[in-house]
Design a protein around this motif. Structure first.
Motif, PDB file in Angstrom:
ATOM      1  N   CYS A  29       0.839  -1.195   0.000  1.00 29.12           N
ATOM      2  CA  CYS A  29       0.000   0.000   0.000  1.00 29.12           C
ATOM      3  C   CYS A  29       0.873   1.243   0.000  1.00 29.12           C
ATOM      4  O   CYS A  29       1.683   1.454   0.893  1.00 29.12           O
ATOM      5  CB  CYS A  29      -0.899  -0.023   1.238  1.00 29.12           C
ATOM      6  SG  CYS A  29      -2.092   1.312   1.295  1.00 29.12           S
ATOM      7  N   PHE A  30       0.694   2.080  -1.023  1.00 29.12           N
ATOM      8  CA  PHE A  30       1.494   3.295  -1.141  1.00 29.12           C
ATOM      9  C   PHE A  30       0.720   4.337  -1.930  1.00 29.12           C
ATOM     10  O   PHE A  30      -0.287   4.034  -2.566  1.00 29.12           O
ATOM     11  CB  PHE A  30       2.844   2.999  -1.812  1.00 29.12           C
ATOM     12  CG  PHE A  30       2.711   2.317  -3.135  1.00 29.12           C
ATOM     13  CD1 PHE A  30       2.598   3.054  -4.305  1.00 29.12           C
ATOM     14  CD2 PHE A  30       2.669   0.934  -3.216  1.00 29.12           C
ATOM     15  CE1 PHE A  30       2.460   2.422  -5.524  1.00 29.12           C
ATOM     16  CE2 PHE A  30       2.530   0.293  -4.435  1.00 29.12           C
ATOM     17  CZ  PHE A  30       2.420   1.051  -5.599  1.00 29.12           C
ATOM     18  N   ILE A  41      -2.783  12.946   2.783  1.00 28.43           N
ATOM     19  CA  ILE A  41      -4.209  12.694   2.514  1.00 28.43           C
ATOM     20  C   ILE A  41      -4.371  11.463   1.630  1.00 28.43           C
ATOM     21  O   ILE A  41      -5.218  10.600   1.883  1.00 28.43           O
ATOM     22  CB  ILE A  41      -4.856  13.940   1.867  1.00 28.43           C
ATOM     23  CG1 ILE A  41      -4.936  15.080   2.880  1.00 28.43           C
ATOM     24  CG2 ILE A  41      -6.224  13.604   1.292  1.00 28.43           C
ATOM     25  CD1 ILE A  41      -5.271  16.435   2.268  1.00 28.43           C
ATOM     26  N   ASN A  42      -3.536  11.371   0.593  1.00 30.89           N
ATOM     27  CA  ASN A  42      -3.649  10.255  -0.342  1.00 30.89           C
ATOM     28  C   ASN A  42      -3.288   8.912   0.292  1.00 30.89           C
ATOM     29  O   ASN A  42      -3.937   7.901   0.002  1.00 30.89           O
ATOM     30  CB  ASN A  42      -2.777  10.512  -1.577  1.00 30.89           C
ATOM     31  CG  ASN A  42      -3.306  11.653  -2.417  1.00 30.89           C
ATOM     32  OD1 ASN A  42      -4.438  12.090  -2.265  1.00 30.89           O
ATOM     33  ND2 ASN A  42      -2.467  12.160  -3.304  1.00 30.89           N
ATOM     34  N   ILE A  43      -2.283   8.885   1.176  1.00 27.03           N
ATOM     35  CA  ILE A  43      -1.936   7.612   1.815  1.00 27.03           C
ATOM     36  C   ILE A  43      -3.028   7.213   2.807  1.00 27.03           C
ATOM     37  O   ILE A  43      -3.322   6.030   2.974  1.00 27.03           O
ATOM     38  CB  ILE A  43      -0.538   7.634   2.481  1.00 27.03           C
ATOM     39  CG1 ILE A  43      -0.116   6.211   2.877  1.00 27.03           C
ATOM     40  CG2 ILE A  43      -0.481   8.540   3.684  1.00 27.03           C
ATOM     41  CD1 ILE A  43       0.015   5.230   1.755  1.00 27.03           C
ATOM     42  N   ARG A  44      -3.663   8.164   3.447  1.00 24.78           N
ATOM     43  CA  ARG A  44      -4.786   7.840   4.335  1.00 24.78           C
ATOM     44  C   ARG A  44      -5.894   7.144   3.539  1.00 24.78           C
ATOM     45  O   ARG A  44      -6.415   6.102   3.952  1.00 24.78           O
ATOM     46  CB  ARG A  44      -5.336   9.092   5.007  1.00 24.78           C
ATOM     47  CG  ARG A  44      -6.595   8.814   5.839  1.00 24.78           C
ATOM     48  CD  ARG A  44      -7.135  10.070   6.480  1.00 24.78           C
ATOM     49  NE  ARG A  44      -6.291  10.521   7.563  1.00 24.78           N
ATOM     50  CZ  ARG A  44      -6.315  10.030   8.801  1.00 24.78           C
ATOM     51  NH1 ARG A  44      -7.161   9.059   9.108  1.00 24.78           N
ATOM     52  NH2 ARG A  44      -5.528  10.505   9.728  1.00 24.78           N
ATOM     53  N   THR A  45      -6.237   7.704   2.385  1.00 24.05           N
ATOM     54  CA  THR A  45      -7.269   7.108   1.523  1.00 24.05           C
ATOM     55  C   THR A  45      -6.844   5.717   1.059  1.00 24.05           C
ATOM     56  O   THR A  45      -7.636   4.769   1.089  1.00 24.05           O
ATOM     57  CB  THR A  45      -7.543   8.015   0.313  1.00 24.05           C
ATOM     58  OG1 THR A  45      -7.973   9.293   0.784  1.00 24.05           O
ATOM     59  CG2 THR A  45      -8.607   7.422  -0.594  1.00 24.05           C
ATOM     60  N   HIS A  50      -7.300  -0.145   1.374  1.00 27.12           N
ATOM     61  CA  HIS A  50      -6.569  -1.398   1.540  1.00 27.12           C
ATOM     62  C   HIS A  50      -7.149  -2.212   2.697  1.00 27.12           C
ATOM     63  O   HIS A  50      -7.374  -3.419   2.569  1.00 27.12           O
ATOM     64  CB  HIS A  50      -5.085  -1.088   1.783  1.00 27.12           C
ATOM     65  CG  HIS A  50      -4.202  -2.282   1.748  1.00 27.12           C
ATOM     66  ND1 HIS A  50      -3.788  -2.869   0.567  1.00 27.12           N
ATOM     67  CD2 HIS A  50      -3.645  -3.014   2.754  1.00 27.12           C
ATOM     68  CE1 HIS A  50      -3.013  -3.906   0.854  1.00 27.12           C
ATOM     69  NE2 HIS A  50      -2.914  -4.008   2.164  1.00 27.12           N
ATOM     70  N   ILE A  51      -7.410  -1.541   3.817  1.00 29.81           N
ATOM     71  CA  ILE A  51      -7.980  -2.216   4.996  1.00 29.81           C
ATOM     72  C   ILE A  51      -9.377  -2.754   4.677  1.00 29.81           C
ATOM     73  O   ILE A  51      -9.718  -3.880   5.036  1.00 29.81           O
ATOM     74  CB  ILE A  51      -8.037  -1.252   6.206  1.00 29.81           C
ATOM     75  CG1 ILE A  51      -6.635  -0.798   6.604  1.00 29.81           C
ATOM     76  CG2 ILE A  51      -8.764  -1.886   7.384  1.00 29.81           C
ATOM     77  CD1 ILE A  51      -5.668  -1.895   6.891  1.00 29.81           C
ATOM     78  N   GLN A  59      -9.242 -11.374   5.383  1.00 28.01           N
ATOM     79  CA  GLN A  59      -7.825 -11.424   5.725  1.00 28.01           C
ATOM     80  C   GLN A  59      -7.549 -10.561   6.952  1.00 28.01           C
ATOM     81  O   GLN A  59      -8.246  -9.577   7.190  1.00 28.01           O
ATOM     82  CB  GLN A  59      -6.980 -10.956   4.550  1.00 28.01           C
ATOM     83  CG  GLN A  59      -7.126 -11.841   3.323  1.00 28.01           C
ATOM     84  CD  GLN A  59      -6.316 -11.333   2.147  1.00 28.01           C
ATOM     85  OE1 GLN A  59      -5.750 -10.253   2.181  1.00 28.01           O
ATOM     86  NE2 GLN A  59      -6.281 -12.129   1.091  1.00 28.01           N
ATOM     87  N   PRO A  60      -6.530 -10.924   7.725  1.00 28.80           N
ATOM     88  CA  PRO A  60      -6.209 -10.123   8.919  1.00 28.80           C
ATOM     89  C   PRO A  60      -5.608  -8.773   8.529  1.00 28.80           C
ATOM     90  O   PRO A  60      -4.971  -8.634   7.484  1.00 28.80           O
ATOM     91  CB  PRO A  60      -5.178 -10.975   9.654  1.00 28.80           C
ATOM     92  CG  PRO A  60      -4.560 -11.827   8.596  1.00 28.80           C
ATOM     93  CD  PRO A  60      -5.640 -12.064   7.564  1.00 28.80           C
ATOM     94  N   VAL A  61      -5.824  -7.800   9.376  1.00 26.12           N
ATOM     95  CA  VAL A  61      -5.237  -6.471   9.189  1.00 26.12           C
ATOM     96  C   VAL A  61      -3.945  -6.428   9.987  1.00 26.12           C
ATOM     97  O   VAL A  61      -3.972  -6.513  11.211  1.00 26.12           O
ATOM     98  CB  VAL A  61      -6.204  -5.359   9.660  1.00 26.12           C
ATOM     99  CG1 VAL A  61      -5.537  -4.001   9.543  1.00 26.12           C
ATOM    100  CG2 VAL A  61      -7.504  -5.410   8.870  1.00 26.12           C
ATOM    101  N   PRO A  62      -2.792  -6.320   9.296  1.00 25.42           N
ATOM    102  CA  PRO A  62      -1.528  -6.300  10.034  1.00 25.42           C
ATOM    103  C   PRO A  62      -1.412  -5.041  10.892  1.00 25.42           C
ATOM    104  O   PRO A  62      -1.921  -3.991  10.538  1.00 25.42           O
ATOM    105  CB  PRO A  62      -0.457  -6.303   8.943  1.00 25.42           C
ATOM    106  CG  PRO A  62      -1.144  -6.130   7.652  1.00 25.42           C
ATOM    107  CD  PRO A  62      -2.614  -6.193   7.876  1.00 25.42           C
TER     108      PRO A  62
END
Length: 79
Positions: A29-30, A41-45, A50-51, A59-62
């Motif tokens: 995720c990037f 802002i973009n990485i938050r989105t 992704h989550i 799937q588990p959330v690391p």
């Protein structure tokens, strides 16, 4: 609502004038942006999407199991 915390890293792009953002906990995720704020802002989105995808696929959330401390470090050396 369930909450997750992630460390993010924002680096200056080497090839252009923008910024590259990612979380070491989510290697796939990037994102990027023209400014640091836009990259943030973009990485938050990107992380939110992704989550949501991980959860919808069962799937588990690391979480930050490996990262125990993040700190800015400045060092002075004789010039």
């Amino acid at each position: 609502m369930k909450y997750f915390s992630f460390n993010i890293i924002i680096e200056k792009e080497q090839e252009d004038e923008g910024y590259y953002a990612y979380s070491p906990t989510l290697p796939a995720c990037f994102s990027n942006g023209r400014t640091i704020e836009e990259a943030r802002i973009n990485i938050r989105t990107a992380i939110e999407q992704h989550i949501e995808s991980l959860i919808s696929h069962g799937q588990p959330v690391p979480q930050n199991d490996r990262i125990v401390h993040v700190e800015a470090l400045s060092i002075g050396v004789p010039a």
